[in-house]
Design a protein around this motif. Structure first.
Motif, PDB file in Angstrom:
ATOM      1  N   PRO A 234       3.767   0.572  -1.018  1.00  0.00           N
ATOM      2  CA  PRO A 234       3.196  -0.838  -0.886  1.00  0.00           C
ATOM      3  C   PRO A 234       3.608  -1.184   0.618  1.00  0.00           C
ATOM      4  O   PRO A 234       3.074  -2.573   0.704  1.00  0.00           O
ATOM      5  N   GLY A 235       3.964  -0.336   1.613  1.00  0.00           N
ATOM      6  CA  GLY A 235       3.993  -0.618   2.887  1.00  0.00           C
ATOM      7  C   GLY A 235       5.340  -1.016   3.322  1.00  0.00           C
ATOM      8  O   GLY A 235       6.368  -0.518   2.733  1.00  0.00           O
ATOM      9  N   ALA A 293       1.252  -1.485   5.478  1.00  0.00           N
ATOM     10  CA  ALA A 293       1.695  -0.613   6.329  1.00  0.00           C
ATOM     11  C   ALA A 293       0.908   0.734   5.982  1.00  0.00           C
ATOM     12  O   ALA A 293       0.668   1.546   7.087  1.00  0.00           O
ATOM     13  N   ALA A 294       1.009   0.997   4.843  1.00  0.00           N
ATOM     14  CA  ALA A 294       0.298   2.119   4.509  1.00  0.00           C
ATOM     15  C   ALA A 294      -1.009   2.211   4.834  1.00  0.00           C
ATOM     16  O   ALA A 294      -1.554   3.473   5.169  1.00  0.00           O
ATOM     17  N   GLU A 295      -2.009   1.266   4.951  1.00  0.00           N
ATOM     18  CA  GLU A 295      -3.055   1.199   4.925  1.00  0.00           C
ATOM     19  C   GLU A 295      -3.541   1.019   6.564  1.00  0.00           C
ATOM     20  O   GLU A 295      -4.328   1.513   7.322  1.00  0.00           O
ATOM     21  N   ILE A 296      -2.396   0.563   7.518  1.00  0.00           N
ATOM     22  CA  ILE A 296      -2.646   0.807   8.817  1.00  0.00           C
ATOM     23  C   ILE A 296      -2.500   2.438   9.230  1.00  0.00           C
ATOM     24  O   ILE A 296      -3.439   2.844  10.000  1.00  0.00           O
ATOM     25  N   VAL A 297      -1.525   3.069   8.521  1.00  0.00           N
ATOM     26  CA  VAL A 297      -1.606   4.653   8.902  1.00  0.00           C
ATOM     27  C   VAL A 297      -3.032   4.989   8.193  1.00  0.00           C
ATOM     28  O   VAL A 297      -3.495   5.788   9.086  1.00  0.00           O
ATOM     29  N   THR A 312      -9.295   6.650  -4.208  1.00  0.00           N
ATOM     30  CA  THR A 312      -9.776   5.602  -4.255  1.00  0.00           C
ATOM     31  C   THR A 312      -9.377   4.422  -3.435  1.00  0.00           C
ATOM     32  O   THR A 312      -8.371   4.662  -2.609  1.00  0.00           O
ATOM     33  N   ASN A 313     -10.048   3.319  -3.498  1.00  0.00           N
ATOM     34  CA  ASN A 313      -9.989   2.272  -2.304  1.00  0.00           C
ATOM     35  C   ASN A 313      -8.569   1.682  -2.483  1.00  0.00           C
ATOM     36  O   ASN A 313      -7.799   1.578  -3.729  1.00  0.00           O
ATOM     37  N   SER A 314      -7.993   1.462  -1.339  1.00  0.00           N
ATOM     38  CA  SER A 314      -6.642   0.902  -1.321  1.00  0.00           C
ATOM     39  C   SER A 314      -6.776  -0.491  -1.686  1.00  0.00           C
ATOM     40  O   SER A 314      -7.626  -1.134  -1.846  1.00  0.00           O
ATOM     41  N   PHE A 315      -5.403  -1.154  -1.569  1.00  0.00           N
ATOM     42  CA  PHE A 315      -5.309  -2.477  -2.052  1.00  0.00           C
ATOM     43  C   PHE A 315      -6.034  -3.719  -1.318  1.00  0.00           C
ATOM     44  O   PHE A 315      -6.483  -4.383  -1.677  1.00  0.00           O
ATOM     45  N   GLY A 316      -5.885  -3.194   0.081  1.00  0.00           N
ATOM     46  CA  GLY A 316      -6.932  -4.340   1.045  1.00  0.00           C
ATOM     47  C   GLY A 316      -5.800  -5.424   1.375  1.00  0.00           C
ATOM     48  O   GLY A 316      -6.351  -6.502   1.305  1.00  0.00           O
ATOM     49  N   LYS A 317      -4.676  -5.295   1.953  1.00  0.00           N
ATOM     50  CA  LYS A 317      -3.878  -6.276   2.864  1.00  0.00           C
ATOM     51  C   LYS A 317      -3.765  -6.130   4.224  1.00  0.00           C
ATOM     52  O   LYS A 317      -3.180  -5.243   4.656  1.00  0.00           O
ATOM     53  N   GLY A 318      -4.596  -6.612   4.862  1.00  0.00           N
ATOM     54  CA  GLY A 318      -4.839  -6.999   6.481  1.00  0.00           C
ATOM     55  C   GLY A 318      -4.027  -8.055   7.060  1.00  0.00           C
ATOM     56  O   GLY A 318      -4.503  -8.266   8.278  1.00  0.00           O
TER      57      GLY A 318
END
Length: 550
Positions: A234-235, A293-297, A312-318
């Motif tokens: 979840p970051g 934070a996981a999407e940043i990596v 599959t596509n990630s959650f999408g929290k920017g």
């Protein structure tokens, strides 16, 4: 001379424009505070029923923040410990993960070596009381208040356990528990040079844990390939994500850009370290639970073509939040910035600025094309898209339903409580499936497929339209055939069902690490990663190809 006067006048005019705008907003803020304070005072003092002033204030604050986005929150004194856990990665507890299963507050995992596990608490135990406080799903959201506390303090936890008529009371001592961001790492398969690293969070120590894991594996043998598992992550902290990226990217490469409300307020974060694995092939596993934070990596490694992203596509929290201290030991968690991956894309999926009238302008979220270092196409406004799309969801409707209803967890609890000293590996697949089938039938598991629902709808329509009873009888016979087919579907997917049962049972005997290792044996996304590594041509072509692999 006239020219200088003109320039001076223009400067004064422009500058005074900024002053006027600033003065306007501060005037509006002060006016609003005055009105809000007056309303609060009048209601708190004069409402027909007595009010709790503090709770009324919190309700007003939460109502205000709810108009922004789900991540901007007021944190009162009682929730400060949760912030400390996120930032420091430590807390005083008993070493148990608790969840709601079958509408009961249940132990779902135990940390080896801590008081709950040492004193005999089991996965599947249902918590009914903590000290003198009765526990149920209604007060589950306050569970942390009851279980967590100062290191060295005592607490009593009462549980009910299957096959035990009397409740069991555990007198436990809270110990300092450090949250592991890397719960498991190692060579998988063991005789290979492929390493695996599960990264489940981003607290302060995440980067150091990743570094330690990589160096430990390097000390054993050469790492030729690495799978970084970010599924369900979840970051956490932005700094922790940057720290992790530095272990894989070249020194000087851009990791992430953070842009605040003022377009001038942009901070670029670059890697300040040399990578630990400069030559190893890397695959990142992501899913819809991979966020923040996981999407940043994932975004940084994808944009620099340092890793192939599978899943599959990630959650999408920017969005980025800042913790702002408030008086009386309260805090405000406020969205203060957006982050952008090295290619310049925002992966934010939902535009909250279009959901209410309070925003003066909308920040448009448009799906645009961006390019990686090797000119591969990547996209904004929808999370991180994998380079290779591999779904993990079972192809069987009945397996999906069994998972959703927690039947594998419940059966494993039942089976382990009845066979405490049994070596599960000695139980044949046939016997295990037979026991499982009997258990779900006794538990009242009722599976209705989409086709059966359509038959039920046809029956209702037939009755309403008073069609021939023969037609309704035919539908009833079809329904019976479906009922009979359920047991055959369990046989059809027996391998998948057996593996899911084994995973739950191993968690009870070997802990989280062995459970993760067992799950990899039949993990479709992990298998895809290995096949990509074993085909150098495929690995190279994906990193140089502009098209997504499906």
């Amino acid at each position: 001379m006239k020219k200088r006067i003109l320039v001076a006048l223009v400067s004064v005019f422009l500058f005074s424009g900024f002053l006027t705008r600033d003065n306007d907003i501060y005037f509006e803020i002060n006016k609003s505070i005055d009105i809000f304070g007056r309303v609060y005072r009048e209601v708190a003092l004069n409402y027909v029923d007595d009010l709790n002033p503090q709770n009324f204030m919190i309700a007003g604050i939460e109502g205000m923040l709810s108009s922004l986005d789900p991540y901007s929150n007021f944190i009162d004194v009682s929730e400060q410990k949760d912030i400390e856990i996120i930032t420091k990665g430590k807390y005083g507890g008993i070493g148990a993960t608790i969840g709601v299963r079958n509408s009961e507050v249940t132990v779902v995992d135990l940390i080896e070596g801590f008081s709950a596990q040492r004193q005999g608490m089991r996965i599947g135990d249902v918590i009914t009381k903590i000290n003198e406080q009765t526990i149920s799903k209604e007060n589950y959201d306050r569970l942390g208040d009851f279980l967590k506390g100062d290191v060295g303090t005592n607490l009593s936890v009462t549980v009910k356990r299957e096959n035990n008529s009397d409740p069991i009371v555990f007198n436990l001592i809270r110990e300092e528990i450090e949250i592991k961001n890397v719960p498991f790492y190692g060579f998988v398969p063991e005789n290979s040079n492929n390493s695996y690293l599960k990264l489940s969070g981003f607290s302060q120590s995440a980067g150091e844990e990743v570094k330690k894991a990589l160096l430990n594996m390097k000390a054993q043998k050469e790492i030729k390939s690495l799978v970084i598992d970010l599924r369900g992550n979840p970051g956490g902290l932005l700094d922790a994500a940057i720290d992790v990226c530095e272990k894989f990217l070249q020194k000087g490469q851009l990791i992430v850009s953070v842009k605040g409300r003022d377009s001038v307020s942009v901070k670029n974060h670059y890697s300040l370290e040399e990578p630990i694995l400069p030559d190893a092939k890397i695959v990142l596993l992501i899913d819809e639970g991979t966020a923040s934070a996981a999407e940043i990596v994932a975004g940084a490694l994808q944009d620099h073509d340092r890793a192939i992203v599978v899943g599959t596509n990630s959650f999408g929290k920017g969005l980025v939040q800042t913790i702002i201290p408030l008086p009386y030991n309260n805090s405000l968690k406020l969205t203060t910035a957006r982050y952008y991956t090295p290619s310049g894309r925002s992966i934010q999926k939902i535009n909250y600025s279009t959901t209410g009238k309070i925003f003066e302008g909308s920040h448009a979220l448009i799906k645009k094309e961006f390019k990686t270092d090797k000119q591969r196409l990547v996209y904004s406004a929808g999370g991180i898209m994998p380079d290779t799309l591999v779904k993990k969801v079972s192809g069987s409707q009945i397996v999906q339903r069994l998972l959703a209803e927690g039947m594998f967890f419940r059966f494993a609890t039942h089976f382990s409580n009845q066979n405490i000293s049994l070596d599960y590996s000695t139980v044949s697949q046939q016997k295990m499936i037979s026991e499982f089938s009997a258990y779900i039938q006794k538990a009242g598991f009722d599976f209705v497929s989409k086709s059966e629902k359509l038959i039920d709808q046809l029956k209702e329509s037939a009755k309403e339209e008073k069609l021939d009873t023969k037609f309704v009888t035919q539908l009833d016979n079809m329904k019976k055939e479906f009922d009979a087919s359920h047991s055959s579907e369990i046989q059809k997917y027996k391998d998948e069902i057996y593996n899911l049962i084994r995973e739950e049972l191993i968690a009870r005997s070997g802990g989280k690490e062995k459970r993760l290792k067992e799950a990899l044996l039949f993990d479709k996304q992990f298998e895809t990663s290995l096949s990509i590594f074993n085909n150098p041509k495929a690995y190279g072509s994906i990193l140089s190809n502009t098209a997504r692999q499906n």
